[in-house]
Design an enzyme around this catalytic site. Structure first.
Site, PDB file in Angstrom:
ATOM      1  N   ASP A   4       0.847  -1.226  -0.118  1.00 17.82           N
ATOM      2  CA  ASP A   4      -0.112   0.054  -0.017  1.00 17.82           C
ATOM      3  C   ASP A   4       0.977   1.141   0.102  1.00 17.82           C
ATOM      4  OD1 ASP A   4      -2.972   0.925   0.595  1.00 17.82           O
ATOM      5  OD2 ASP A   4      -1.597   2.220   1.997  1.00 17.82           O
TER       6      ASP A   4
ATOM      7  N   GLU B  58      -4.934   2.350  -4.227  1.00 15.37           N
ATOM      8  CA  GLU B  58      -3.200   2.590  -4.171  1.00 15.37           C
ATOM      9  C   GLU B  58      -2.724   0.837  -3.610  1.00 15.37           C
ATOM     10  OE1 GLU B  58      -5.390   4.240  -2.367  1.00 15.37           O
ATOM     11  OE2 GLU B  58      -5.001   4.356  -0.192  1.00 15.37           O
TER      12      GLU B  58
END
Length: 540
Positions: free
Chosen positions: A412, A455
Site C-alpha cells: 500500500d 493504491e
C-alpha cells in the site's frame, strides 16, 4: 454422355470413394483413439502408483535413519566393533552390546504393524543381531549391489520375496550405520517389511462409463512374476504370464485362467526394479463403442452418397459462395481477423456475406478491447484484481497437489491521499504507474503482480520461503523509497508498507493467505509505515 451426366458420375465417384476410404480410416482412428485413451488412463494410474510407492519407501528409509541416529544403536554398535575379544571380559561386553541392541530393536519392531524384523548386519549381509520376533534364523535375500545403491542414494533395498510362513510378500530395506565423520561404515541397519502395506494402493478402480473395474498387481520386471495382487485382482489376473521387460509395453490383449478377455499394460518402475500390471475387461470397455463405430460408419457412407447427389443439384447456386464463406470462417477460426469477402450477390448468401464481414470487423475490435479489459489494469498495466486472484487460485491448487510453497505480498502506498490532495489526482496516477514499473523491475519472471484496488497492490512470489519473501519485499520497498517520482516537473517522494503472508497447510482456500498478508499490512501501517511485516500465523 452429357455434361450433366458426367457431373453426376463425378459427384457419385468423388463422394463414394472418399466415403469408403474415410470409413476405413475412421475405423482405424477410432480404434487407435480408444486404445490410446485406455493406455493413457492406465499410464496415469501407474504414475500415481509409482509416486505413492516411492513415498512409502522413503518413509521406511526415514524410519531407519531415525533409528540409526539414536545413541543406543550408534554407541552399542561402535562398542561392539571396537571390542577385540582378546580377553574373556571382551566377549561378555560384546554379548552385552548385542543384547541391548536386540532388546531395543524388538521394542521398535513391535511399534510398527508391517515391520517383521529389524537387523544389524555386517557389510557381507551376515546378521549381527536381530529383533526377537519374526524368526531369528529364517533366511532372507541380501542384495549383491547394496554398495552401489548406498553410493547412489544412501540406502538400499532387496528384491521382493515370499514369507514361507504366511505367503505374504516381503522386502529388505537398509541404510548404512555411519559411526564417524568420514562417512565410513562397517555395519548396516535393515528392516524386513511386509509389502501388504501397499494393498490400499492396488484397490480396483472403476474404468470410464463402462461400469467395469481395473485390476492391478505389482510384478518383478526382471522375471515377470506377480508378487502382490490388489483386492480381487488375483482371481482376475490368475493365469496371465508376463515376459520380463524393463521397457514400457504396448497395450496388449490377454486371456486369464477363467477364459476372460482382458486388455492390459505393463508399466515398469526402473528405479524400483518393479512394474505395475494393470488390466480391465476388454468386451465391457470396447464392445459398445465398437458397435457404435460400425453404425456411424454406415450412416456416414449413406449420408455421403445422398449429399453427393444433392451437392450436384446445388453446386451452381450455393457451393461457390459457401466455399468462400467456409474458407473465410476457417481463417477466422485460426485467428486471422483480416478477412474481407467480396459481396457479388443481392440474395440471402450475399446478405450472409455482408453480415459475416461486419461480424469479423466487430470481432476484431472486440477482441482487442476484451484482451485488455479482461486481464489488465488500464492505469498501471499490471494484472487486474480478477486476473491476479485467478493466478493466486492456480498457485493454491498447485500447492495442494505438490506442496510447492508460495508467499503473498500486500503493498500500500503510504499517505497516498496526501499525494492526491497536494499534487492532484493526475500526479497520483503517475505515482501508481511508476510504482508498477518498479514492481516489474524488481520481480522475477515467475512472480506475478496486480493492482488489488486503489493504491493497494498484490504480489505473488512463487516457490519462496519466509526469508526469500522478506528479501523481495525489502527490495521493492527500498526501490520505491529511493525513487524520485516526476510529474510535470514536480518531484514527489513516496514510500510503501508491505505485509507478507505465506501459505500454510491448514489453509482451506487461497483467501486465507491474502487475509494473512492483509493483517501483516495492517500491522505495518500501525507500526509507523514504510516497513515490511511478516505474518507467520493467523494468531500472531
Amino acid at each position: 454422355m452429357s455434361i450433366r451426366n458426367r457431373i453426376l458420375v463425378f459427384a457419385v465417384l468423388v463422394t463414394a470413394i472418399p466415403s469408403f476410404s474415410m470409413g476405413l480410416l475412421l475405423q482405424n482412428m477410432l480404434q487407435t483413439t480408444l486404445e490410446e485413451k485406455v493406455k493413457q488412463k492406465f499410464t496415469d494410474s501407474a504414475q500415481i502408483m509409482e509416486q505413492e510407492i516411492s513415498l512409502w519407501l522413503k518413509k521406511r528409509v526415514y524410519d531407519l535413519t531415525v533409528f540409526s541416529n539414536t545413541s543406543i544403536v550408534s554407541e552399542n554398535v561402535a562398542a561392539y566393533l571396537k571390542t577385540t575379544e582378546k580377553r574373556a571380559d571382551d566377549s561378555k561386553k560384546k554379548l552385552q552390546n548385542i543384547k541391548i541392541l536386540e532388546t531395543y530393536l524388538s521394542t521398535l519392531q513391535h511399534q510398527f504393524k508391517y515391520y517383521v524384523r529389524i537387523f544389524v548386519l555386517s557389510r557381507t549381509g551376515s546378521v549381527i543381531t536381530v529383533s526377537e520376533s519374526g524368526g531369528r534364523d529364517r533366511p532372507f535375500p541380501f542384495p549383491d549391489d547394496y554398495a552401489e545403491q548406498i553410493s547412489d542414494r544412501q540406502w538400499f533395498k532387496g528384491n521382493a520375496y515370499i514369507d514361507s510362513r504366511d505367503k505374504s510378500p516381503l522386502i529388505l530395506i537398509g541404510v548404512p550405520l555411519f559411526l564417524d565423520q568420514l562417512y565410513e561404515y562397517e555395519t548396516l541397519l535393515a528392516i524386513e517389511v511386509r509389502l501388504t502395506g501397499l494393498l490400499p494402493l492396488l484397490d480396483p478402480v472403476k474404468f470410464g462409463d463402462s461400469g467395469d473395474w481395473t485390476y492391478e498387481s505389482l510384478i518383478d520386471i526382471k522375471t515377470g512374476q506377480h508378487f502382490l495382487y490388489g483386492r480381487e485382482a488375483k482371481k482376475v489376473l490368475n493365469g496371465i504370464h508376463l515376459a520380463p521387460s524393463g521397457e514400457r509395453q504396448k497395450l496388449h490383449e490377454y486371456t486369464n485362467g477363467m477364459g476372460e478377455h482382458l486388455m492390459g499394460l505393463v508399466v515398469p518402475f526402473p528405479e524400483l526394479g518393479w512394474g505395475l500390471f494393470i488390466a480391465g475387461n476388454y468386451e465391457k470397455a470396447f464392445s459398445g463403442l465398437i458397435h457404435a463405430r460400425h453404425r456411424n460408419i454406415i450412416i456416414i457412407c449413406c449420408f455421403s452418397v445422398i449429399m453427393g447427389i444433392v451437392a450436384y443439384l446445388l453446386t451452381r447456386q450455393i457451393i461457390v459462395p459457401l466455399s468462400a464463406l467456409t474458407r473465410g470462417a476457417e481463417r477466422v477460426a485460426k485467428g486471422d481477423l483480416d478477412v474481407q469477402l467480396p459481396v457479388r450477390r443481392n440474395d440471402e448468401i450475399g446478405f450472409a456475406t455482408t453480415v459475416f464481414n461486419e461480424m469479423v470487423a466487430k470481432l476484431k475490435l472486440s477482441q482487442t478491447e476484451l484482451e485488455q479489459l479482461a486481464t489488465t489494469d488500464p492505469l498501471t498495466g499490471l494484472n487486474n484484481r480478477k486476473r491476479v486472484m485467478s493466478i493466486l487460485r492456480d498457485h493454491y491448487e498447485y500447492y495442494r497437489r505438490f506442496e510447492t510453497e508460495f508467499s503473498v505480498l500486500m503493498l500500500d502506498v503510504d499517505h497516498f491521499k496526501d499525494v492526491n490532495d497536494t499534487y492532484g489526482h493526475q500526479a497520483g496516477d503517475t505515482v501508481l504507474k511508476q510504482v508498477a514499473e518498479l514492481f516489474n523491475e524488481n520481480l522475477r519472471n515467475v512472480d506475478s503482480a496486480g493492482r488489488y484496488g486503489g493504491e493497494e497492490f498484490l504480489v505473488i512470489l512463487a516457490e519462496s520461503g519466509a526469508d526469500e519473501s522478506i528479501q523481495a519485499a525489502e527490495r521493492i520497498r527500498k526501490a520505491v523509497a529511493s525513487h524520485t517520482f516526476i510529474h510535470e516537473d514536480q518531484e514527489i517522494q513516496v514510500h510503501i508498507s508491505v505485509g507478507i503472508g505465506r501459505i500454510q497447510k491448514q489453509d482451506r482456500d487461497e483467501q486465507k493467505v491474502v487475509n494473512r498478508a492483509d493483517m501483516a499490512l495492517y500491522r505495518a501501517k500501525n507500526e509507523g509505515r514504510n516497513r515490511v511485516v511478516y505474518q507467520a500465523t493467523d494468531d500472531e
